[in-house]
Design an enzyme around this catalytic site. Structure first.
Site, PDB file in Angstrom:
ATOM      1  N   LYS A  41     -41.821  17.267   5.706  1.00  0.00           N
ATOM      2  CA  LYS A  41     -40.793  17.838   4.825  1.00  0.00           C
ATOM      3  C   LYS A  41     -41.106  19.283   4.421  1.00  0.00           C
ATOM      4  O   LYS A  41     -40.199  20.092   4.214  1.00  0.00           O
ATOM      5  CB  LYS A  41     -40.633  16.975   3.573  1.00  0.00           C
ATOM      6  CG  LYS A  41     -39.882  15.683   3.864  1.00  0.00           C
ATOM      7  CD  LYS A  41     -39.899  14.759   2.661  1.00  0.00           C
ATOM      8  CE  LYS A  41     -39.227  13.432   3.013  1.00  0.00           C
ATOM      9  NZ  LYS A  41     -39.614  12.362   2.074  1.00  0.00           N
ATOM     10  N   GLY A  59     -44.041  11.316   9.186  1.00  0.00           N
ATOM     11  CA  GLY A  59     -43.267  11.046   7.976  1.00  0.00           C
ATOM     12  C   GLY A  59     -43.205  12.255   7.050  1.00  0.00           C
ATOM     13  O   GLY A  59     -43.131  13.406   7.504  1.00  0.00           O
ATOM     14  N   SER A  60     -43.322  11.994   5.757  1.00  0.00           N
ATOM     15  CA  SER A  60     -42.994  12.991   4.725  1.00  0.00           C
ATOM     16  C   SER A  60     -43.758  14.294   4.791  1.00  0.00           C
ATOM     17  O   SER A  60     -43.297  15.306   4.248  1.00  0.00           O
ATOM     18  CB  SER A  60     -43.208  12.380   3.340  1.00  0.00           C
ATOM     19  OG  SER A  60     -42.404  11.232   3.210  1.00  0.00           O
ATOM     20  N   VAL A  61     -44.951  14.310   5.398  1.00  0.00           N
ATOM     21  CA  VAL A  61     -45.679  15.580   5.430  1.00  0.00           C
ATOM     22  C   VAL A  61     -44.903  16.640   6.187  1.00  0.00           C
ATOM     23  O   VAL A  61     -45.122  17.834   5.998  1.00  0.00           O
ATOM     24  CB  VAL A  61     -47.099  15.441   6.050  1.00  0.00           C
ATOM     25  CG1 VAL A  61     -48.026  14.712   5.110  1.00  0.00           C
ATOM     26  CG2 VAL A  61     -47.034  14.762   7.396  1.00  0.00           C
TER      27      VAL A  61
END
Lengths: 392, 552
Positions: free
Chosen positions: B288, B284-286
Site C-alpha cells: 500500500k 499484501g498491505s506492505v
C-alpha cells in the site's frame, strides 16, 4: 741359531710384519663399505616388507660378526689341517649339493633351490662347496703337479669332479656359481702348467657345453640375449638391467651422496644383494665405483703375489690354494660388476665382501682369513722360523 | 713357465678390471644424460598443487568462509599391506567401523586408486602417516570452513569436496574465489610415494578474497531474533533482510530454517534455500505504501484529500473488498495508517491506465537485484486489465504481485533515500558505480515516509517502535495462495521499516511464513522482531538517536 742370525741381519727397530697389510686393508675397507651400502640400499625396502628399516642391516651385522670370528679362528689354524680334511670336505660338499636338490630339504627363493635351512638360519650350499672344491683341487695339483704337465688322465680326473659339481649347481639352478667354480678351477689348472693344447681343447668343450646349456633353456637364452640390448625390453626382461644402468647414470662423478639413491626405492630389484654395486655408484659416484674396483684389483694382486711366493718356496698346496681363492674372489667380483654394468648376462651372483648374504659373507671372510694365514705361514718360512711341515 | 702363466693370468685379470673401470666411466659420464633422462622418465612425475580459495569476509574483515589445509588419504590396494592391529588402528583414526573399512578395501581390491578419507585434519593425517602403511598416500587439499555456521550458511552456500562452489555466493563468485591450480615436478619411488621435489612448473595462484556487504554482528542479531520469533510462533519459515540506506548494501540476510555448513548431514533444499532471495510470496498491505506513493506522484491527490471508505466494503467484478473495521471518511494519510483496502482500491482506480503497474516495476518488483545470487527470483507484477477493476484494486493492496523479502527492503529504501532507487548488493562497495534512479519525487517520498512513521506511531505497527529513534514502516498480513484459491488459515506476516526517520540509515524487511501460535498479523508477529533487531543494530552502528524524540 737361526733366530740369532735374524737379529744380525735385521734392524731391531723395524717391527715384524707377518700379515699382508694391503690385502687386509682392502678387505676391511670393502667389508665396511659393504655394510654401509647394505644399510643404505635396504632400509626402505625392509621398512616396506618387514616393517623394520634395519632388518637387513642387523642380519648382515650378525653375519659379519660371525665372519670375523671365523676369520680369527681360521687364521690360527695350520693350513695342513684343512689339507688333511679336504677329501672329506669335498665329499660332504657334494652330499650337500645332492641334499639341497631333494624336495623338502632345500629352500627355494625366486625359483632357485640353493639353501638348506636350520631354523632361522639358512646355508647357501654353493658358497661352502666353492671353498671346499678349491681346497681339494689345490691339494690334487700339489700332489700331481708333474703328471699334470704331460698326461691326460691326471688333467681330466679333477675336471670330472669339478664338472659334476658344476652340473649339480646348474641343477639348483645356479648358473653363476657354476661358471665361477669352473673358471676358477680352469685357472688353477692353467697355473699348474697343463699343456696349452690340452687346455685349449678343454676350454673349447667347456665353452660349447655352457653355450648348449644356455641355448637349451628359453629363460636362460632370454636372459643372455637380454643384456645385449636391455632397452629393447625395458619393462620385462630388460627391466632390472636398465634400472641398474640408470643408477650408474644418476651417480655421475661424485654420486648423489650416501643414502640418496633413488633406484633403491623399489626401482632396482636386488639392490642390496646382486646389484649393490649399482647403488654404490649411484650414491658414491664414479669415484666410489672405481675405488671398489681398485680394492678388488688389490686383492687380486696381493692374493696372486702370496700364491707366487708360496710356489717359489715350494709350498705347492698353499700356493695353489691361494691362487684358487684369489681367482674365485676376483672372478666373482669381475662377473658381478660386469653383470650390473651390462657387460655380462644377468646372473644371480654376489659381490664378495660387499653384497648382503650370510653364507657368502662368512665364507668370503674365511677365504680372506685363509689367504692371510697362507701369507703368514710363508713369511715364517722365509724367516726360517717355520716348523717343519714334512714333504708337500 | 709358471712365472709366465702367473703373469699372463694376473695381466688378464687386471685388464678385465681396467675394462670394468672404463665401462664405469662410460655409464657415469658418457651416457649420463641418456640414463638420467631414462631415470627421470620413470620417477619424475608432475602433480597438481591445489590453489588456495579466497576468503570471504564480512564488511569489517571478519572471516565468514576460510579454506583450511586438510589432507586426503588414498589407497592403492595393489600395494597395500596391513596386519589386523594396523587395520584396527587405521579404522579408529578414520573414525570408521573396522568391518566397513575391510569391506571397502575388499571391494576395491582390483583398483589402483581409492579414497580412504578426504578432508582429514592435518593431525589425524600425520597419525595415519606414522603407521607407515605401504600403499597409503596423501594429497594436499583445502576444506572450506564457515566460522559463523548456520548464521551465514544460506548466504555463502557451500563448496563441494573438490573445493568448487556449489551454492550461494560460493557458486556466484566461484571464478573470483578459486585460484589456479599449480603444477610441480616431484620424484616418486616406484610404488608412488613422493620422495622429493624437483621443480615448480607453475606456482598455484591463490583465489581472490571477497568482502561482503554483510555486517557479521548485525547478521548475528537478525538471525538470533528471527529464530526466536519463528520458534515462538511455530512458523514454517522466516526471513530478515537489512539494507544500508545510503549504499544499498545488504548488511544482513538471514532465514529460517537453516543448516550447519560445517557438518552437513542431510541437506534438504528446504533448509538450504536462501528464502530472502529465492522465495516469492504475495505481500499484501506492505504494498500500500507504493500504491499511495503512486497516487501522490500522479498529482491527482494530496495527503489530505479525503476518500470515502464507507461502508467499509466495496464490490468489484462481483467480489467483495473489505476493511477490517468501518473507517468512513479517510485522508490519504489515514488510508495508509489504517491500512484501508477500500480506500487504497478507490485511489488506485482513479489512476491512469497502467500507472500503478509501472510504479511498482520502478520500485524494483519483477526485477532482479544486483546480488547475482544463484536462484534469485525476480517475481512478477500482474499487469491489470483496465476493465478488470478488481485486479487493479487487489494489486493496490498487495495481491497479484509476487515479491521476495529482499525486493521489499530494496523498494522501501526508496522512501529513505528521497525517492531514489538503488538495487541491493551483497558485495561491499558493490554499488559504487551504480547510478541512483529517481523513482518518485523527493517531496512524495518525504510525504510517504511521514505517513509510514504515523503507521508505527499510531497505526497497526506500534510494536515496531524502537526506543530513542523514530521509525517508519508498514505491516502486512497476507494469505498464502494454494491450489484453487487462498488458504483461510495460512498467512504471511510481514513488516518493512525504516529507521531512524530524520536521517534514515537502515531498512529492514521481516517476513514470517505461516505463524500458528495465536496471532498471525504482521503487526504482532513481524513488527516486534523488527523492533528488537533494529534496537541492537542501531546501537551497534552507533547511530545517534533522533533529537526530537529524546527531547520530547
Amino acid at each position: 741359531m737361526r733366530a740369532s742370525n735374524l737379529h744380525l741381519t735385521r734392524p731391531t727397530s723395524r717391527t715384524l710384519v707377518l700379515y699382508d697389510r694391503w690385502l687386509l686393508m682392502a678387505a676391511l675397507i670393502l667389508v665396511t663399505l659393504g655394510l654401509l651400502m647394505v644399510a643404505s640400499s635396504s632400509m626402505t625396502v625392509a621398512q616396506q616388507y618387514y616393517q623394520q628399516s634395519f632388518y637387513f642391516l642387523i642380519r648382515q651385522s650378525i653375519h659379519l660378526l660371525a665372519g670375523v670370528i671365523a676369520t680369527f679362528i681360521v687364521i690360527r689354524i695350520d693350513t695342513q689341517v684343512w689339507q688333511k680334511l679336504s677329501g672329506w670336505l669335498l665329499l660332504i660338499g657334494v652330499a650337500l649339493l645332492v641334499l639341497v636338490l631333494i624336495p623338502g630339504i632345500g629352500r627355494t627363493v625366486n625359483g632357485s633351490t640353493r639353501w638348506i635351512g636350520f631354523g632361522p638360519f639358512s646355508l647357501q650350499v654353493s658358497e661352502l662347496v666353492k671353498c671346499w672344491t678349491i681346497m681339494y683341487l689345490a691339494g690334487y695339483i700339489a700332489r700331481h703337479r708333474l703328471a699334470l704337465r704331460c698326461d691326460w688322465i691326471s688333467f681330466l680326473k679333477p675336471l670330472m669332479i669339478v664338472g659334476v659339481i658344476a652340473l649339480l649347481l646348474l641343477g639348483q639352478p645356479d648358473f653363476g656359481a657354476s661358471v665361477v667354480i669352473l673358471l676358477t678351477c680352469l685357472g688353477m689348472l692353467f697355473l699348474a702348467g697343463v699343456r696349452l693344447w690340452q687346455y685349449a681343447v678343454v676350454m673349447a668343450m667347456a665353452t660349447a657345453g655352457f653355450a648348449m646349456i644356455a641355448i637349451s633353456s628359453p629363460y636362460r637364452l632370454a636372459r643372455i640375449t637380454g643384456f645385449l640390448n636391455p632397452w629393447a625390453d625395458q619393462f620385462d626382461s630388460g627391466y632390472q638391467l636398465t634400472q641398474s644402468l640408470i643408477a650408474f647414470g644418476r651417480g655421475g662423478w661424485f654420486g648423489n651422496g650416501l643414502g640418496e639413491s633413488v633406484q633403491k626405492l623399489f626401482y632396482l630389484p636386488e639392490a642390496h644383494t646382486d646389484f649393490i654395486f649399482a647403488i654404490l655408484t649411484e650414491e658414491l659416484g664414479l669415484i666410489g665405483g672405481l675405488g671398489v674396483i681398485v680394492l678388488f684389483a688389490i686383492i687380486i694382486w696381493r692374493g696372486m703375489a702370496i700364491a707366487r711366493r708360496a710356489l717359489l718356496h715350494e709350498q705347492w698346496t698353499v700356493g695353489y690354494l691361494a691362487y684358487g681363492f684369489t681367482l674365485w674372489l676376483g672372478l666373482q667380483a669381475i662377473i658381478n660388476i660386469g653383470v650390473s654394468t651390462g657387460l655380462l648376462p644377468t646372473k644371480g651372483i654376489t659381490l664378495p665382501l660387499v653384497s648382503y648374504g650370510g653364507s657368502s659373507l662368512i665364507v668370503t671372510c674365511i677365504v680372506v682369513g685363509l689367504l692371510l694365514r697362507i701369507d703368514y705361514e710363508i713369511r715364517w718360512k722365509i724367516l726360517g722360523l717355520g716348523v717343519s711341515r714334512g714333504k708337500l | 713357465m709358471l712365472i709366465k702363466r702367473h703373469g699372463f693370468l694376473l695381466g688378464t685379470l687386471l685388464i678385465l678390471t681396467l675394462g670394468l673401470g672404463w665401462r664405469l666411466v662410460e655409464l657415469t659420464i658418457v651416457d649420463r644424460d641418456f640414463l638420467q633422462y631414462q631415470g627421470n622418465a620413470r620417477s619424475v612425475r608432475t602433480i597438481e598443487v591445489p590453489a588456495y580459495r579466497g576468503v570471504i569476509t564480512d564488511r569489517n574483515g571478519a572471516p565468514l568462509a576460510i579454506s583450511s589445509p586438510v589432507r586426503a588419504a588414498w589407497l592403492n590396494p595393489q600395494v597395500f599391506i596391513a596386519n589386523d592391529q594396523q587395520l584396527t588402528r587405521l579404522a579408529s583414526l578414520l573414525n570408521q567401523p573396522l568391518e566397513q573399512l575391510k569391506n571397502k578395501i575388499q571391494q576395491g581390491a582390483h583398483k589402483e586408486f581409492m579414497y580412504l578419507a578426504r578432508g582429514l585434519p592435518p593431525a589425524v593425517a600425520r597419525d595415519i602417516e606414522a603407521l607407515k602403511l605401504p600403499g597409503v598416500y596423501f594429497n594436499q587439499e583445502f576444506k572450506r570452513y564457515y566460522p559463523e555456521g548456520e548464521i551465514t550458511s544460506h548466504l555463502l552456500g557451500i563448496t563441494d569436496i573438490d573445493d568448487m562452489g556449489q551454492e550461494g555466493l560460493e557458486l556466484a563468485y566461484d571464478q573470483w574465489l578459486s585460484g589456479e591450480v599449480g603444477k610441480k615436478q616431484v620424484l616418486k619411488d616406484r610404488i608412488g610415494h613422493v620422495i622429493g621435489e624437483v621443480a615448480h612448473v607453475k606456482k598455484p595462484r591463490s583465489g581472490n578474497d571477497l568482502t561482503l556487504s554483510i555486517d557479521r554482528r548485525i547478521q548475528y542479531i537478525a538471525y538470533r531474533e528471527l529464530k526466536k520469533a519463528v520458534e515462538r510462533h511455530q512458523a514454517v519459515s522466516g526471513s530478515i533482510v537489512i539494507l544500508d540506506v545510503v549504499s544499498g548494501e545488504i548488511l544482513a540476510m538471514v532465514n529460517q530454517p537453516s543448516f550447519n555448513p560445517n557438518a552437513r548431514v542431510e541437506l534438504t533444499p528446504d533448509h538450504m534455500r536462501n528464502r530472502s532471495i529465492t522465495d516469492l510470496f504475495e505481500p499484501g498491505s506492505v504494498i500500500k505504501a507504493f500504491s499511495v506513493a503512486s497516487v501522490l506522484e500522479s498529482g491527482q491527490v494530496t495527503p489530505d484529500t479525503m476518500v470515502d471508505t464507507a461502508p467499509g466494503w466495496l464490490i468489484l467484478n462481483g467480489q467483495v473488498i473489505q476493511d477490517l473495521q468501518h473507517n468512513g471518511q479517510l485522508s490519504v494519510s489515514d488510508v495508509l495508517r489504517r491500512s484501508s483496502n477500500v480506500g487504497v482500491a478507490k485511489l488506485a482506480l482513479e489512476l491512469p491506465e497502467n500507472h500503478l503497474y509501472q510504479s511498482l516495476r520502478q520500485f524494483g518488483f519483477g526485477e532482479t537485484s544486483n546480488t547475482y545470487f544463484p536462484g534469485e527470483s525476480r517475481g512478477a507484477v500482474v499487469q491489470p486489465n483496465q476493465k478488470q477493476k478488481l485486479s487493479i484494486a487487489t494489486l493496490a493492496f498487495g495481491y497479484g504481485i509476487s515479491v521476495t523479502p529482499l525486493q521489499l527492503a530494496q523498494a522501501y529504501a526508496v522512501f529513505a533515500r528521497q525517492g531514489k532507487f538503488l538495487p541491493a548488493t551483497l558485495v561491499k562497495e558493490g554499488n559504487q558505480k551504480q547510478p541512483e534512479k529517481q523513482v518518485i519525487s523527493p517531496q512524495v517520498s518525504e510525504t510517504v515516509l511521514a505517513m509510514l512513521e504515523s503507521v508505527v506511531d499510531q497505526g497497526s505497527a506500534r510494536r515496531a517502535k524502537v526506543p530513542g529513534y523514530r521509525v517508519a514502516g508498514k505491516t502486512g498480513t497476507s494469505r498464502l495462495a494454494g491450489n484453487g484459491g487462498y488458504y483461510q488459515d495460512k498467512h504471511v506476516a510481514t513488516f518493512v521499516g525504516i529507521a531512524p526517520v530524520d536521517h534514515p540509515r537502515l531498512v529492514m524487511a521481516v517476513v514470517i511464513h505461516e505463524p500458528k501460535n495465536g496471532s498471525y498479523y504482521g503487526g504482532v508477529v513481524a513488527a516486534p522482531v523488527f523492533s528488537s533487531v533494529m534496537t541492537d543494530a542501531l546501537r551497534l552502528l552507533e547511530v545517534s538517536p533522533d533529537n526530537s524524540r529524546t527531547l520530547a
